[in-house]
Design a protein around this motif. Structure first.
Motif, short mmCIF file in Angstrom:
data_model
loop_
_atom_site.label_atom_id
_atom_site.label_comp_id
_atom_site.label_asym_id
_atom_site.label_seq_id
_atom_site.Cartn_x
_atom_site.Cartn_y
_atom_site.Cartn_z
N LYS A 49 0.81 -1.22 0.00
CA LYS A 49 0.00 0.00 0.00
C LYS A 49 0.84 1.27 0.00
O LYS A 49 0.29 2.36 0.08
CB LYS A 49 -0.96 -0.03 1.20
N SER A 50 2.16 1.12 -0.10
CA SER A 50 3.00 2.31 -0.23
C SER A 50 3.46 2.48 -1.67
O SER A 50 4.26 3.37 -1.96
CB SER A 50 4.22 2.20 0.71
N GLY A 51 2.96 1.62 -2.58
CA GLY A 51 3.24 1.81 -4.00
C GLY A 51 4.25 0.87 -4.61
O GLY A 51 4.52 0.93 -5.80
N ARG A 52 4.82 -0.01 -3.81
CA ARG A 52 5.80 -0.94 -4.36
C ARG A 52 5.11 -2.01 -5.21
O ARG A 52 4.04 -2.50 -4.84
CB ARG A 52 6.60 -1.61 -3.25
N ARG A 53 5.75 -2.36 -6.30
CA ARG A 53 5.23 -3.39 -7.21
C ARG A 53 6.33 -4.40 -7.49
O ARG A 53 7.45 -4.03 -7.83
CB ARG A 53 4.76 -2.75 -8.51
#
Length: 292
Positions: free
Chosen positions: A211-215
């Motif tokens: 949920k902090s944007g890491r993929r």
């Protein structure tokens, strides 16, 4: 004499130059909605350039190994996912996207073609909506233009080509659907990198997200390489950056910070799962505020 003086000057410079810059720590989960691309890249810097740690090359090797372990775990979870649950989550995710103002207002999109063998979130309803181009009074209303991926080689080289129908797709050597480089008339398909107008939205696949944007991708680097190039193009042309939207099954969302990152990893702006839509970057929050 001059050589001795030069050596002394080099020694002095080495003593005053820092071995690496100190960067801010990773944000707490409660701060994730205001997380932008730059902090995530800085976090990657911090993980590769901490005082007293191993060399950058060794650190990178460790990060790649961590990614492989995580990929293996997620693949096993996806393989054992109940088909009925998968179908329910596919429907829920696509419904959320279809109802989102930022999807409805988008005119030019890049989206992936679902590969069932890879157990990716289904995009068939989304693609159908994009391609149908409804008309009213003889003129197109809310018409959308779609670009889909075509892998060119094994060196992370991928293009996004325009299609107007699912019939424009052919199966490649891995039985994955992608656009032929030319249309039925023999004309080269428009490449999004040569388009005259910017893309509003990217719909992205992946193996794991937080949920902090890491993929976490599948290891080929195709999307990260392409996204960086497109972001550079948008900056050069003074275009608004496209919204990067990741589609994720519930089991693919893991704890914040559990996905190791490098400088090459591009964070996402929005995460869509069956539980809802999560805006992550400031750009996403801004668009959500104005409904675009």
């Amino acid at each position: 004499m001059w050589r001795s003086g030069l050596r002394q000057r080099v020694k002095e410079l080495l003593m005053i130059l820092p071995s690496c810059s100190f960067l801010p720590p990773s944000p707490s989960p409660s701060q994730h909605v205001a997380f932008t691309k730059k902090p995530l890249l800085s976090l990657a810097n911090a993980s590769l350039c901490s005082p007293g740690t191993m060399s950058t090359a060794t650190n990178l090797d460790g990060i790649f190994k961590e990614k492989q372990v995580l990929r293996s775990k997620v693949r096993k979870s996806l393989k054992s996912m109940d088909p009925s649950l998968r179908s329910q989550e596919d429907d829920a995710i696509q419904s959320l996207v279809l109802e989102a103002p930022w999807f409805k207002s988008s005119q030019r999109l890049c989206a992936y073609i679902t590969c069932s063998a890879l157990r990716e979130v289904d995009t068939s309803k989304l693609l159908s909506q994009i391609l149908q181009n409804p008309t009213k009074d003889g003129s197109a209303q809310n018409a959308k233009k779609l670009y889909v991926p075509r892998v060119e080689d094994k060196n992370s080289h991928m293009r996004m080509l325009n299609i107007s129908s699912m019939d424009d797709l052919i199966a490649n050597s891995m039985d994955i659907l992608e656009p032929a480089p030319v249309d039925q008339h023999g004309n080269a398909r428009e490449d999004v990198m040569q388009a005259n107008n910017p893309v509003d939205l990217f719909l992205l696949p992946g193996l794991a997200f937080d949920k902090s944007g890491r993929r976490l991708g599948r290891g080929g680097g195709y999307y990260d390489t392409f996204l960086r190039k497109y972001q550079e193009l948008a900056e050069e042309r003074d275009w608004r950056q496209p919204l990067l939207v990741a589609l994720s099954y519930s089991l693919q969302i893991i704890d914040d910070g559990a996905i190791p990152v490098t400088l090459n990893d591009v964070p996402v702006d929005v995460l869509v799962s069956p539980a809802g839509v999560i805006p992550i970057s400031q750009a996403a929050l801004n668009r959500f505020d104005i409904g675009l």
